[in-house]
Design an enzyme around this catalytic site. Structure first.
Site, PDB file in Angstrom:
ATOM      1  N   ASP A   1      -7.862  12.426   5.298  1.00 42.55           N
ATOM      2  CA  ASP A   1      -8.376  13.603   4.596  1.00 42.55           C
ATOM      3  C   ASP A   1      -9.825  13.438   4.151  1.00 42.55           C
ATOM      4  O   ASP A   1     -10.522  14.430   3.948  1.00 42.55           O
ATOM      5  CB  ASP A   1      -7.482  13.939   3.403  1.00 42.55           C
TER       6      ASP A   1
ATOM      7  N   TYR B   1      -2.077  21.034   1.001  1.00 43.19           N
ATOM      8  CA  TYR B   1      -1.946  20.132  -0.139  1.00 43.19           C
ATOM      9  C   TYR B   1      -3.104  20.269  -1.103  1.00 43.19           C
ATOM     10  O   TYR B   1      -4.213  20.559  -0.705  1.00 43.19           O
ATOM     11  CB  TYR B   1      -1.931  18.683   0.351  1.00 43.19           C
TER      12      TYR B   1
HETATM   13 CU   LIG Z   1       3.234  14.226  -0.202  1.00 43.10          CU
END
Ligand SMILES: [Cu+2]
Length: 649
Positions: free
Chosen positions: A313, A396
């Protein structure tokens, strides 16, 4: 970056020079970088700027800087030609208005960009082949389709596409305009796309869950059937009637005895520089620079829907690019100061993330207390200064909090929230690599490994990292009950020693010691890294995932400082084959004794998914501490006064 209340330093107002050499690039500096490269290096409109950042000046220069000194500004850009695929690293002098270097980087893929992520979604939803294939599944409203683009490692790229800038996509479906696409996976349907040509390479239409389960993946209150919101919550306000007790001057933050500078870039997002503690008039450095240098998120499900999910990420997407604006009363509560952040799009055009960094002073329950039967109680409230930002990486959210405490402790807390990736299954289908979280719906297991880069500087000069372990005694004549506990401290002398794993049975910790500086007891001063939130990789040594991210094979790595060594899995992790960072740098087994050391601490969340993590996940918290150990002669917070008005002293 601009402060909301203080005078802007490098700002989107077009101020070309900076107030401090570590101030992040401003809007005009991004524009200027792109313009210089277009003018002098042959960069055309067919190119993309994947990353532009400040070249941080050397530590000596920064240490010797005084306000008002002239500042030389350099920027560094990673850019690529979409037609040829050629990638270049450029260094530009903003002060001299010239290109310093422009170097071809063969065989690498730069980080992905938000522009490409949006363009992939749009291109695929317009592609007749995608429209036709989805129509066969009964999906005809392309406005409700969402193609979520993921990168992947070279090992899973089909041979015929190797060397191209290739991504794969998940397909998700909104049931209505504002509903959650991640609630409805189109399982077994993935596209491979050449992102440079923005060309669909192929559609993988491998299987279909025909009989959709009766699952509920919505979290917005108006979309959750039958949801009655709680009505028994009274207002909770946090006020500081006399204002905050910290000072934000440009990007420099001072609070009680702490001093630090806040930086920001596309990749690490928030960076904290030059952290020091004023110990009764003596300005004592603790760390030169702390940040997150990589995040590796392997999904641990070998099925076709999930096997390619190995996100980097930070290296692939960038915490800076993913940083979102914060809102008072929602994201942060109390008397807040904000910093804006300025970044750039792939044309090099700047944009501002307003309120990117939130700085509150927070109550933290009790700092110290004792009740004496004669003298009564002495109690002090604990307060901390927190510097935080939030990032959204597709489904997320990561919420990052660095907190500074009155007793000299630094705490790093990360919260993971947002939406879990889910798959639907057929009736009775086993789920070996995930948890059932809804009707015939499972969320695959995965791990979030964060790598904190801790460029420590405990009391200046050289530091040495010691491994400390507690050992219980055996029964002996001197200790007939075997009750003794001893502490063993072992200096880590070379990079091979510096590769460390957590050991529960000895409560292993690591101390950053300055042997050139002693406390009143004559003991070298230190800060301890208290390792929490750490877990093993659990990846086969032959796993190509581990080959790309060898850093996660250990809890801690220690290296001697080098300005060039910033990315533990290599600079170009997108489509990488092997980890080009720490394993390569540490091959020479350099000395890490009594020098400027950098600690690479691996921690995070071993996410065994739960039903309660859906449809939106309650924040999962993980943290670690940097704690003074003999850095002070005694509790440095003895001088904290009792809270006025509420309790007696
Ligand atoms: Cu997770």
């Amino acid at each position: 970056m601009t402060t909301q209340e203080a005078t802007p330093t490098t700002s989107d107002k077009g101020t070309p020079s900076s107030a401090h050499p570590l101030d992040p690039l401003g809007a005009e500096e991004f524009r200027q970088t792109a313009a210089i490269l277009r003018r002098d290096a042959g960069v055309t409109d067919r190119w993309r700027f994947a990353a532009i950042e400040l070249v941080e000046p050397g530590k000596d220069l920064v240490a010797g800087f005084s306000a008002g000194d002239p500042i030389t500004r350099h920027s560094r850009a990673v850019c690529f030609d979409r037609d040829s695929g050629d990638v270049y690293i450029a260094v530009v002098s903003l002060t001299e208005d010239s290109v310093i270097s422009f170097d071809h980087q063969p065989g690498v893929q730069p980080n992905m960009t938000l522009d490409e992520w949006h363009e992939c979604d749009a291109a695929l939803r317009e592609d007749p082949r995608v429209i036709e294939a989805l129509a066969k599944r009964g999906i005809t409203d392309m406005d409700k389709v969402f193609m979520d683009t993921w990168t992947f490692g070279d090992f899973l790229i089909p041979e015929k596409y190797k060397g191209r800038r290739v991504c794969w996509t998940d397909t998700w479906l909104r049931t209505q305009e504002d509903s959650n696409p991640y609630a409805n996976p189109v399982n077994g349907f993935h596209c491979l796309i050449d992102v440079n040509a923005m060309e669909l390479l192929e559609i993988e239409d491998s299987f279909e869950i025909k009989d959709k389960p009766d699952s509920m993946g919505e979290y917005a209150p108006h979309l959750v059937p039958g949801l009655q919101q709680r009505t028994d919550i009274t207002p909770l306000e946090i006020t500081q009637p006399e204002g905050v007790s910290f000072t934000l001057n440009g990007n420099e933050l001072t609070w009680q005895n702490w001093r630090l500078r806040v930086g920001f870039n596309y990749r690490e997002g928030m960076v904290l520089h030059r952290i020091s503690y004023n110990d009764q008039g003596r300005e004592r450095p603790v760390a030169d620079r702390i940040s997150f240098a990589e995040m590796v998120v392997p999904y641990r499900d070998p099925s076709i829907d999930h096997v390619r999910r190995t996100a980097f990420d930070i290296g692939e997407w960038g915490l800076g690019f993913m940083t979102t604006s914060l809102e008072l009363g929602c994201d942060c509560l109390g008397e807040i100061r904000y910093l804006d952040a300025v970044l750039h799009d792939t044309a090099g055009e700047p944009y501002t993330i307003t309120n990117a960094i939130c700085i509150p002073e927070e109550d933290d329950r009790v700092l110290w207390k004792h009740v004496d039967s004669v003298a009564g109680a002495e109690v002090r409230r604990s307060r901390r200064l927190t510097v935080s930002c939030h990032v959204t990486v597709a489904n997320y959210e990561y919420l990052v909090y660095w907190s500074f405490y009155q007793d000299g402790t630094i705490e790093c807390e990360v919260r993971a929230t947002g939406i879990m990736v889910v798959s639907h299954i057929d009736e009775g289908q086993p789920v070996p690599h995930g948890t059932l979280v809804d009707q015939r719906t499972y969320a695959p297991f995965h791990q979030h490994f964060l790598v904190a880069r801790l460029d420590m500087n405990v009391d200046g000069g050289g530091n040495t990292v010691y491994m400390t372990e507690s050992r219980g005694a055996s029964v002996s004549d001197a200790d007939p009950y075997g009750i003794g506990l001893v502490l063993e401290s072992t200096p880590l002398k070379s990079e091979a020693d510096g590769r460390q794993d957590y050991r529960w049975e000895t409560q292993r910790t690591w101390k950053v010691v300055n042997e050139n500086s002693v406390n009143a007891m004559g003991t070298p001063v230190a800060y301890t890294l208290v390792p929490t939130g750490t877990f093993p990789a659990m990846l086969d040594p032959d796993s190509p995932v581990l080959k790309r991210s060898q850093v996660i094979g250990h809890t801690l790595w220690v290296t001697p400082y080098s300005a060039e060594e910033r990315w533990p899995c290599g600079e170009f992790v997108n489509q990488s084959i092997e980890d080009e960072g720490l394993p390569v740098w540490t091959k020479g087994n350099r000395s890490i004794e009594n020098t400027d050391v950098v600690l690479w601490y691996v921690f995070g969340i071993h996410h065994i998914t739960r039903p309660e993590d859906g449809p939106v996940m309650p924040s999962d918290k993980v943290s670690f501490l940097l704690k003074p150990f003999g850095f002070f002669d005694r509790n440095p917070a003895l001088d904290v006064p009792a809270s006025g008005g509420h309790c007696h002293s």
